[in-house]
Design a protein around this motif. Structure first.
Motif, PDB file in Angstrom:
ATOM      1  N   GLU A 290       0.820  -1.216   0.000  1.00 17.68           N
ATOM      2  CA  GLU A 290       0.000   0.000   0.000  1.00 17.68           C
ATOM      3  C   GLU A 290       0.854   1.267   0.000  1.00 17.68           C
ATOM      4  O   GLU A 290       0.580   2.234  -0.709  1.00 17.68           O
ATOM      5  N   LYS A 291       1.919   1.245   0.795  1.00 15.76           N
ATOM      6  CA  LYS A 291       2.809   2.423   0.893  1.00 15.76           C
ATOM      7  C   LYS A 291       3.454   2.723  -0.465  1.00 15.76           C
ATOM      8  O   LYS A 291       3.523   3.872  -0.892  1.00 15.76           O
ATOM      9  N   VAL A 292       3.909   1.661  -1.143  1.00 12.52           N
ATOM     10  CA  VAL A 292       4.528   1.850  -2.459  1.00 12.52           C
ATOM     11  C   VAL A 292       3.507   2.441  -3.427  1.00 12.52           C
ATOM     12  O   VAL A 292       3.795   3.395  -4.167  1.00 12.52           O
ATOM     13  N   MET A 293       2.295   1.862  -3.406  1.00  7.97           N
ATOM     14  CA  MET A 293       1.261   2.332  -4.339  1.00  7.97           C
ATOM     15  C   MET A 293       0.917   3.800  -4.079  1.00  7.97           C
ATOM     16  O   MET A 293       0.698   4.573  -5.002  1.00  7.97           O
ATOM     17  N   LYS A 294       0.874   4.168  -2.812  1.00 13.26           N
ATOM     18  CA  LYS A 294       0.430   5.515  -2.460  1.00 13.26           C
ATOM     19  C   LYS A 294       1.552   6.549  -2.598  1.00 13.26           C
ATOM     20  O   LYS A 294       1.356   7.620  -3.152  1.00 13.26           O
ATOM     21  N   GLU A 295       2.736   6.198  -2.114  1.00 15.46           N
ATOM     22  CA  GLU A 295       3.787   7.224  -2.020  1.00 15.46           C
ATOM     23  C   GLU A 295       4.739   7.251  -3.206  1.00 15.46           C
ATOM     24  O   GLU A 295       5.314   8.289  -3.518  1.00 15.46           O
ATOM     25  N   LEU A 296       4.930   6.105  -3.846  1.00 11.09           N
ATOM     26  CA  LEU A 296       5.943   6.068  -4.912  1.00 11.09           C
ATOM     27  C   LEU A 296       5.341   5.996  -6.312  1.00 11.09           C
ATOM     28  O   LEU A 296       5.756   6.714  -7.223  1.00 11.09           O
ATOM     29  N   VAL A 297       4.362   5.131  -6.467  1.00 11.27           N
ATOM     30  CA  VAL A 297       3.832   4.864  -7.810  1.00 11.27           C
ATOM     31  C   VAL A 297       3.355   6.131  -8.538  1.00 11.27           C
ATOM     32  O   VAL A 297       3.602   6.266  -9.745  1.00 11.27           O
ATOM     33  N   PRO A 298       2.741   7.106  -7.844  1.00 16.96           N
ATOM     34  CA  PRO A 298       2.325   8.314  -8.569  1.00 16.96           C
ATOM     35  C   PRO A 298       3.476   9.063  -9.244  1.00 16.96           C
ATOM     36  O   PRO A 298       3.269   9.818 -10.185  1.00 16.96           O
ATOM     37  N   GLU A 299       4.707   8.841  -8.769  1.00 17.49           N
ATOM     38  CA  GLU A 299       5.877   9.524  -9.362  1.00 17.49           C
ATOM     39  C   GLU A 299       6.487   8.725 -10.519  1.00 17.49           C
ATOM     40  O   GLU A 299       7.409   9.202 -11.186  1.00 17.49           O
ATOM     41  N   ILE A 300       6.012   7.499 -10.722  1.00 17.40           N
ATOM     42  CA  ILE A 300       6.706   6.570 -11.624  1.00 17.40           C
ATOM     43  C   ILE A 300       6.149   6.654 -13.045  1.00 17.40           C
ATOM     44  O   ILE A 300       4.943   6.681 -13.249  1.00 17.40           O
ATOM     45  N   THR A 301       7.042   6.673 -14.025  1.00 17.51           N
ATOM     46  CA  THR A 301       6.628   6.660 -15.434  1.00 17.51           C
ATOM     47  C   THR A 301       6.390   5.227 -15.891  1.00 17.51           C
ATOM     48  O   THR A 301       5.454   4.952 -16.637  1.00 17.51           O
ATOM     49  N   ALA A 302       7.258   4.327 -15.485  1.00 22.06           N
ATOM     50  CA  ALA A 302       7.119   2.925 -15.888  1.00 22.06           C
ATOM     51  C   ALA A 302       7.835   2.025 -14.887  1.00 22.06           C
ATOM     52  O   ALA A 302       8.796   2.446 -14.233  1.00 22.06           O
ATOM     53  N   VAL A 303       7.323   0.818 -14.769  1.00 24.49           N
ATOM     54  CA  VAL A 303       7.929  -0.176 -13.876  1.00 24.49           C
ATOM     55  C   VAL A 303       8.473  -1.301 -14.749  1.00 24.49           C
ATOM     56  O   VAL A 303       7.798  -1.749 -15.681  1.00 24.49           O
ATOM     57  N   GLU A 304       9.693  -1.718 -14.468  1.00 28.74           N
ATOM     58  CA  GLU A 304      10.241  -2.841 -15.224  1.00 28.74           C
ATOM     59  C   GLU A 304      10.408  -4.044 -14.291  1.00 28.74           C
ATOM     60  O   GLU A 304      10.977  -3.937 -13.211  1.00 28.74           O
ATOM     61  N   VAL A 305       9.850  -5.167 -14.723  1.00 30.64           N
ATOM     62  CA  VAL A 305       9.852  -6.398 -13.908  1.00 30.64           C
ATOM     63  C   VAL A 305      10.321  -7.550 -14.795  1.00 30.64           C
ATOM     64  O   VAL A 305      10.093  -7.552 -15.999  1.00 30.64           O
ATOM     65  N   THR A 306      10.954  -8.543 -14.180  1.00 22.77           N
ATOM     66  CA  THR A 306      11.430  -9.702 -14.951  1.00 22.77           C
ATOM     67  C   THR A 306      10.630 -10.951 -14.612  1.00 22.77           C
ATOM     68  O   THR A 306      10.358 -11.224 -13.439  1.00 22.77           O
ATOM     69  N   LEU A 307      10.256 -11.703 -15.637  1.00 23.59           N
ATOM     70  CA  LEU A 307       9.722 -13.051 -15.438  1.00 23.59           C
ATOM     71  C   LEU A 307      10.766 -14.027 -15.974  1.00 23.59           C
ATOM     72  O   LEU A 307      11.171 -13.920 -17.133  1.00 23.59           O
ATOM     73  N   ASP A 308      11.197 -14.960 -15.139  1.00 22.19           N
ATOM     74  CA  ASP A 308      12.193 -15.935 -15.597  1.00 22.19           C
ATOM     75  C   ASP A 308      11.500 -17.150 -16.203  1.00 22.19           C
ATOM     76  O   ASP A 308      11.696 -18.287 -15.751  1.00 22.19           O
ATOM     77  N   GLY A 309      10.660 -16.909 -17.188  1.00 22.44           N
ATOM     78  CA  GLY A 309       9.972 -18.021 -17.847  1.00 22.44           C
ATOM     79  C   GLY A 309       8.573 -18.228 -17.290  1.00 22.44           C
ATOM     80  O   GLY A 309       8.001 -17.354 -16.631  1.00 22.44           O
ATOM     81  N   SER A 310       8.030 -19.395 -17.581  1.00 24.88           N
ATOM     82  CA  SER A 310       6.676 -19.735 -17.132  1.00 24.88           C
ATOM     83  C   SER A 310       6.659 -19.879 -15.606  1.00 24.88           C
ATOM     84  O   SER A 310       7.713 -19.885 -14.965  1.00 24.88           O
ATOM     85  N   ARG A 311       5.453 -20.046 -15.062  1.00 20.45           N
ATOM     86  CA  ARG A 311       5.319 -20.142 -13.603  1.00 20.45           C
ATOM     87  C   ARG A 311       6.264 -21.193 -13.018  1.00 20.45           C
ATOM     88  O   ARG A 311       6.995 -20.961 -12.059  1.00 20.45           O
ATOM     89  N   GLU A 312       6.247 -22.376 -13.639  1.00 18.74           N
ATOM     90  CA  GLU A 312       7.039 -23.496 -13.114  1.00 18.74           C
ATOM     91  C   GLU A 312       8.539 -23.170 -13.139  1.00 18.74           C
ATOM     92  O   GLU A 312       9.259 -23.324 -12.160  1.00 18.74           O
ATOM     93  N   LYS A 313       8.987 -22.667 -14.289  1.00 21.23           N
ATOM     94  CA  LYS A 313      10.416 -22.366 -14.449  1.00 21.23           C
ATOM     95  C   LYS A 313      10.814 -21.184 -13.559  1.00 21.23           C
ATOM     96  O   LYS A 313      11.823 -21.233 -12.845  1.00 21.23           O
ATOM     97  N   HIS A 314      10.011 -20.136 -13.604  1.00 26.59           N
ATOM     98  CA  HIS A 314      10.310 -18.934 -12.828  1.00 26.59           C
ATOM     99  C   HIS A 314      10.496 -19.281 -11.342  1.00 26.59           C
ATOM    100  O   HIS A 314      11.421 -18.800 -10.690  1.00 26.59           O
ATOM    101  N   ASN A 315       9.616 -20.135 -10.844  1.00 25.63           N
ATOM    102  CA  ASN A 315       9.660 -20.447  -9.410  1.00 25.63           C
ATOM    103  C   ASN A 315      10.860 -21.292  -8.996  1.00 25.63           C
ATOM    104  O   ASN A 315      11.165 -21.411  -7.821  1.00 25.63           O
ATOM    105  N   THR A 316      11.556 -21.861  -9.997  1.00 29.14           N
ATOM    106  CA  THR A 316      12.799 -22.561  -9.640  1.00 29.14           C
ATOM    107  C   THR A 316      13.975 -21.585  -9.590  1.00 29.14           C
ATOM    108  O   THR A 316      15.047 -21.930  -9.107  1.00 29.14           O
ATOM    109  N   ILE A 317      13.765 -20.384 -10.112  1.00 30.56           N
ATOM    110  CA  ILE A 317      14.884 -19.429 -10.197  1.00 30.56           C
ATOM    111  C   ILE A 317      14.653 -18.209  -9.295  1.00 30.56           C
ATOM    112  O   ILE A 317      15.461 -17.922  -8.411  1.00 30.56           O
ATOM    113  N   ARG A 318      13.556 -17.513  -9.521  1.00 36.91           N
ATOM    114  CA  ARG A 318      13.287 -16.294  -8.737  1.00 36.91           C
ATOM    115  C   ARG A 318      12.610 -16.691  -7.434  1.00 36.91           C
ATOM    116  O   ARG A 318      11.399 -16.609  -7.282  1.00 36.91           O
TER     117      ARG A 318
END
Ligand code: SF4
Ligand code: SF4
Length: 464
Positions: free
Chosen positions: A197-225
């Motif tokens: 909630e704090k991130v959404m309220k205090e930071l997100v309004p200032e943000i132009t874009a968020v970059e996130v990584t998916l390490d593959g499908s759910r199964e694969k991602h969960n073995t890595i991230r």
């Protein structure tokens, strides 16, 4: 410029023409690395250009096309000097200034490939005194350079573990930029698990874009991230992505995928979560290189392997994207590059990486590695090391091997840090993979060029 105006005898062929004969009879691709022009020529024209016998080109129209595209040029043109002047100009007058700020090296995940040791080898979080020095340094650099635009990238570690540093920075610097008339964009690079909630309220309004990584499908991602306790982060990330997209923030996904089947699975899962309806969701593909950062910076063989693999996969991935109807969200990479002289974004003026100690770097991948530091900031302002000035004056004009190299406009002298590691000095080139894969790059470019994808306004700054 055309031959009529300049006189046939004064023309010469460009040293940056690259000719690729195709298997199809009497067909060649002619690519000029300086102008970026690309065209099909028959064997006769190829030989004429190659041999410099331009007077035997019968048609005036063909002569004009070749001259207009920089394939043949006035005899007194020094093309390498032209390129090196463009290099200086791009370096001194970048489109935007860029500050990548690492509020912390700490991280709540423990991905096996993390070069920062998942927040355990490098542990520091920025303190308030360093934050103040960082703000002062940024203001001073912007005031001196007066660029029309600046991009701030919050990076880590996981920057949201130091949310107060993030908001402390933006609350001060964004209004200041507004007053100065400088357009400011903010990119948050996060693992996507700490969006509360704090991130959404205090930071997100200032943000132009968020970059996130998916390490593959759910199964694969969960073995890595994985979290520190070994559990997977996929579901939390997807839930938070939806939260961000619902609030109207642009999200750029880096999808790490090694195989067509794996990539297909990722897109199918994104469909199941209903992500296609969000116009503000963009993605590009990359893959996890299973070697450490020290190898990444030093092992030419491994870099070549990755370049080859990404060229091989590009066409397959592009076609999967179209087949699955995701083309409006896709940002494919350009195999021939972006026609820019300076290959490393950070070599340009007004671009810095600032780590939690207030150390300054000119390379994203070197943050925290003191041997690559170019300066430091503190209460009394910044202190720039000789390495900074050495990089500032770097221009391939000064390296004999680059000045004479026919790949110069495509390569630009290569990665400065790799040049330093390999040759002991920034004042040298790093050949990288450009010469080796030029033919493949041209072929992949030709196969893909008829498909239009939305080019992100800021696509150069994602996935730096
Ligand atoms: S690895 Fe090389 S090209 Fe990449 S950011 Fe660092 S210095 Fe620039
Ligand atoms: S670094 Fe190598 S490939 Fe690049 S311009 Fe210099 S000599 Fe050519």
């Amino acid at each position: 410029m055309n031959l009529q105006e300049t006189g046939k005898k004064s023309m010469k062929r460009s040293r940056y023409n690259h000719i690729l004969p195709l298997a199809e009879k009497d067909t060649n691709i002619l690519y000029n690395m300086l102008t970026g022009s690309i065209m099909q020529v028959d064997d006769e024209l190829r030989d004429i250009i190659d041999n410099g016998k331009f007077e035997s080109i019968g048609e005036e129209e063909i002569q004009k096309v070749l001259a207009d595209n920089g394939i043949i040029i006035p005899g007194n043109t020094d093309e390498s000097e032209l390129f090196c002047s463009r290099y200086d100009d791009e370096k001194q007058n970048p489109d935007y200034y860029l500050f990548v700020v690492l509020p912390t090296f700490a991280c709540n995940l423990s991905c096996p490939y993390c070069y920062e040791g998942s927040g355990e080898i490098l542990t520091k979080t920025m303190d308030t005194a360093t934050l103040k020095s960082t703000i002062d340094f940024i203001k001073k650099t912007l005031a001196e350079g007066n660029p029309g635009k600046v991009v701030f990238k919050l990076y880590g570690g996981e920057p949201l573990l130091a949310i107060d540093i993030c908001t402390g920075l933006l609350d001060e610097i964004i209004p200041w930029c507004r007053v100065q008339g400088i357009q400011a964009d903010v990119i948050l690079q996060t693992n996507g698990t700490v969006i509360d909630e704090k991130v959404m309220k205090e930071l997100v309004p200032e943000i132009t874009a968020v970059e996130v990584t998916l390490d593959g499908s759910r199964e694969k991602h969960n073995t890595i991230r994985r979290y520190k306790d070994g559990s997977g982060s996929y579901d939390d990330i997807i839930r938070n992505l939806i939260l961000l997209l619902d609030s109207g923030v642009k999200v750029v996904l880096r999808i790490n995928a090694d195989t067509p089947a794996g990539f297909t699975r990722v897109l199918d899962e994104m469909d199941e979560f209903g992500l296609k309806k969000y116009q503000d969701l963009l993605f590009y593909t990359a893959f996890i290189s299973n070697y450490s950062l020290s190898e990444f910076l030093t092992d030419n063989g491994l870099c070549s392997r990755d370049a080859e693999k990404s060229l091989e996969l590009k066409m397959v991935f592009d076609s999967i994207v179209r087949g699955k109807g995701w083309q409006n969200h896709y940002q494919p990479y350009s195999p021939l590059g972006k026609q820019k002289a300076v290959s490393c974004n950070f070599e340009k003026k007004g671009r810095f990486v600032i780590d939690p100690s207030g150390d300054l770097y000119k390379c994203l991948f070197c943050a925290g590695m003191k041997e690559f530091r170019v300066g430091t900031i503190g209460e009394d302002g910044e202190e720039l090391d000789t390495a900074y000035y050495d990089l500032e004056k770097r221009n391939p004009r000064d390296f004999a091997e680059c000045r004479e190299c026919r790949y110069l406009p495509a390569c630009g002298g290569g990665c400065p840090v790799r040049a330093l590691i390999n040759n002991g000095t920034y004042q040298s080139g790093y050949c990288g993979t450009i010469p080796k894969f030029m033919d493949q790059r041209i072929l992949v470019h030709l196969q893909g060029k008829h498909h239009d994808y939305p080019a992100g306004e800021n696509d150069e700054i994602f996935g730096l």
